[in-house]
Scaffold this active site. Structure first.
Site, PDB file in Angstrom:
ATOM      1  N   ASP A 147       7.410  -8.183   3.984  1.00  0.00           N
ATOM      2  CA  ASP A 147       6.524  -8.669   5.042  1.00  0.00           C
ATOM      3  C   ASP A 147       6.778  -7.912   6.351  1.00  0.00           C
ATOM      4  O   ASP A 147       7.929  -7.639   6.708  1.00  0.00           O
ATOM      5  CB  ASP A 147       6.810 -10.159   5.245  1.00  0.00           C
TER       6      ASP A 147
ATOM      7  N   GLU B 164       4.712  -3.852   3.780  1.00  0.00           N
ATOM      8  CA  GLU B 164       3.499  -4.185   4.524  1.00  0.00           C
ATOM      9  C   GLU B 164       3.676  -3.689   5.942  1.00  0.00           C
ATOM     10  O   GLU B 164       4.485  -4.239   6.688  1.00  0.00           O
ATOM     11  CB  GLU B 164       3.274  -5.699   4.523  1.00  0.00           C
TER      12      GLU B 164
END
Ligand code: NOJ
Ligand code: MG
Length: 554
Positions: free
Chosen positions: A221, A280
């Site tokens: 993330d 990401e």
């Protein structure tokens, strides 16, 4: 086809497909656990629900799954607010379920990615709770970013950084006037401090915990945050409203973040077989993105530049070109992403529309499918977000009362948020909850989704689901699809993209973004296409608008 100087791009000289590292070619299916399948009737999808549906995913033909967080969480940001990264939220199952899920997925030939959220914890994480019991300056607070505010009594935030969800990135620390803690996202997600070795050790323990359970890799993330510029300087004034990709300045994409990825890579490489990462990173350029996949860093990153391309052959060609160039420069496979739990579903995004009433979802579905077929034929690895294979549209009319996205709350409803792509999947039956649960789904499903259920589509050869299955089978059987090279070809029409995947059984991929049929002279048989492709009197293939076709060249 007119002969043109072939332009080759991509990764040349790779070993044959079945000898390559799996993540170079993987088609990865993203599961958003709360919305996938509910086994116990509480309206919240769970791990046993996922276990029951693994055969569906194996049958679909994907190579791997990625699960968004299923860890204990107050769910103030859909689970990206993690209270314990080494456990399972009791509402979603147990560690035994997780173990069984990994084993069962492997038995079906599916690799498993899970999510890791290194930028922040939940405010319910024991370390944040412990910090809140102490005064700033304590070792407990040294795991976060606690700063004195500006102004005479520290009554102003320490700098001008904004939360990605709206508002200031700083929240006052209760009981300690003049002190603030940093959260690049919701105030329930305090950023952890990567200058502190304890944070490195704790995340290494998390990686090992899941690697030891057998997971094949992690989706990371916000891989471009973590490190903040020294001294916490003010950043450029940004629009207060978050759009992914609008993340720049001293809190993002700092050079030293790459050291963290080198450290993680070394850890992943101690495993046999080595584990993999997909990062990401909503960074501004494909070059900046490629820097995350240098040989000693992450294996892959999501290609959001592709996601942001719009329905125009030249725009699409351009983004494919720069993606191939920049990823080949570091030797990494590119990835192709059209959808995830943070963005509008492609069916709605690509639909021609003036307003919510006149939106042409059928055209949107054809375009989304064509884009998806294109992405599955390009060099590298591709991502599918749950429901994409069913052609689900974005749910635009959720009532404000049911919305849960912090983005909605932090902008006082100005930004509706991401709930519309997180509506639980329709599996079967004629009415909500469409087999998702026996109870009430945590977000309401539209009344008109009966034709979109997996069950209805499985019985229809012409359905979106059947097309995906066919495409994924052809991809897997083909020696040229997956990572490697492409050759740009000339279709004779500026709105028809033509790329060849060269090799023993070459495939030509055609995408028509124009408003009318386009004839392309090509010697070969159509393998897959989202609309029927015929030949004209000269034998040329006639590609209808909103169509992608894969052609086996003879
Ligand atoms: C990116 C995730 O995909 C998104 O859902 C989340 O809100 C933010 N990171 C914060 O963790
Ligand atoms: Mg449940």
């Amino acid at each position: 086809m007119t002969a043109d100087l072939p332009v080759r791009e991509g990764n040349a000289g790779l070993p044959p497909r079945d000898e390559r590292l799996w993540w170079r070619d993987a088609v990865v299916y993203q599961i958003y656990p709360r919305s996938f399948s509910d086994s116990d009737g509480d309206g919240l999808g769970d791990l046993p629900g996922i276990r029951q549906r693994l055969p569906y995913l194996a049958d679909l033909g994907v190579d791997a799954i990625w699960l968004s967080p299923f860890y204990p969480s107050p769910l103030l940001d859909g689970g990206y607010d993690v209270a314990d990264p080494r456990d399972v939220d009791p509402r979603l199952g147990t560690l035994d379920d997780a173990r069984a899920m990994v084993e069962e997925a492997h038995a079906l030939g599916l690799r498993v990615f899970v999510d890791v959220v290194p930028n922040h914890f939940s405010w319910e994480h024991p370390w944040f709770k412990a910090a809140m019991q102490t005064a700033p300056g304590s070792p407990e607070w040294a795991r976060f970013h606690a700063l004195r505010g500006k102004g005479e009594n520290g009554e102003l935030p320490p700098n001008n950084w904004v939360s990605a969800f709206g508002g200031s990135a700083w929240t006052p620390i209760e009981g300690h006037p003049g002190w603030w803690y940093l959260h690049l996202f919701d105030d329930s997600q305090p950023d952890v401090n990567w200058e502190n070795p304890e944070i490195h050790e704790d995340y290494a323990a998390t990686l090992r915990f899941w690697f030891d359970m057998g997971v094949d890799g992690f989706r990371i993330d916000v891989a471009h945050s973590l490190i903040k510029a020294p001294g916490y300087p003010d950043g450029p004034e940004l629009d207060e409203v978050w759009t992914p990709g609008n993340e720049t300045g001293p809190a993002w994409d700092q050079p030293r973040v790459h050291d963290v990825w080198r450290e993680w890579r070394r850890l992943a490489d101690t495993y046999e077989p080595p584990r993999a990462f997909v990062g990401e990173a909503w960074v501004r350029t494909t070059e900046a993105q490629a820097a995350y996949t240098r040989p000693d860093e992450l294996h892959t990153t999501f290609n959001f530049h592709f996601l942001k391309a719009y329905w125009d052959a030249e725009v699409i060609r351009d983004v494919i070109g720069t993606s191939l160039l920049t990823s080949a420069a570091v030797g990494a496979p590119p990835t192709w992403v059209l959808s995830n739990h943070d963005v509008w579903r492609p069916v709605t995004r690509f639909a021609p529309w003036l307003d919510a009433e006149t939106i042409d979802l059928e055209a949107g579905r054809r375009r989304a499918l064509a884009m998806s077929l294109l992405s599955l034929a390009l060099p590298g690895s591709a991502y599918l977000y749950q429901g994409e294979e069913l052609g689900l549209p974005e749910v635009l009319d959720l009532a404000d009362e049911v919305r849960q996205d912090p983005n909605f709350f932090r902008t006082n409803g100005e930004v509706k948020g991401r709930d519309g792509c997180r509506v639980p999947l329709p599996w079967s039956g004629d009415a909500p909850p469409y087999g998702f649960t026996t109870g009430a789904p945590w977000l309401p499903q539209p009344a008109d989704w009966a034709p979109l259920t997996a069950e209805a589509q499985a019985q229809d050869e012409g359905s979106t689901l059947s097309l995906y299955k066919r495409a994924l089978r052809v991809r897997k059987a083909s020696p040229v699809l997956g990572d490697g090279e492409l050759i740009w070809r000339e279709s004779g029409h500026k709105d028809v993209l033509a790329v060849e995947r060269p090799g023993d059984e070459p495939v030509l991929v055609l995408l028509n973004t124009g408003p009318a049929d386009r004839a392309v002279a090509v010697d070969g048989e159509v393998l897959v296409s989202n609309r029927r492709v015929d030949r004209d009197r000269t034998g040329a293939l006639v590609i209808p608008p909103e169509t992608c076709a894969w052609v086996a060249l003879s």
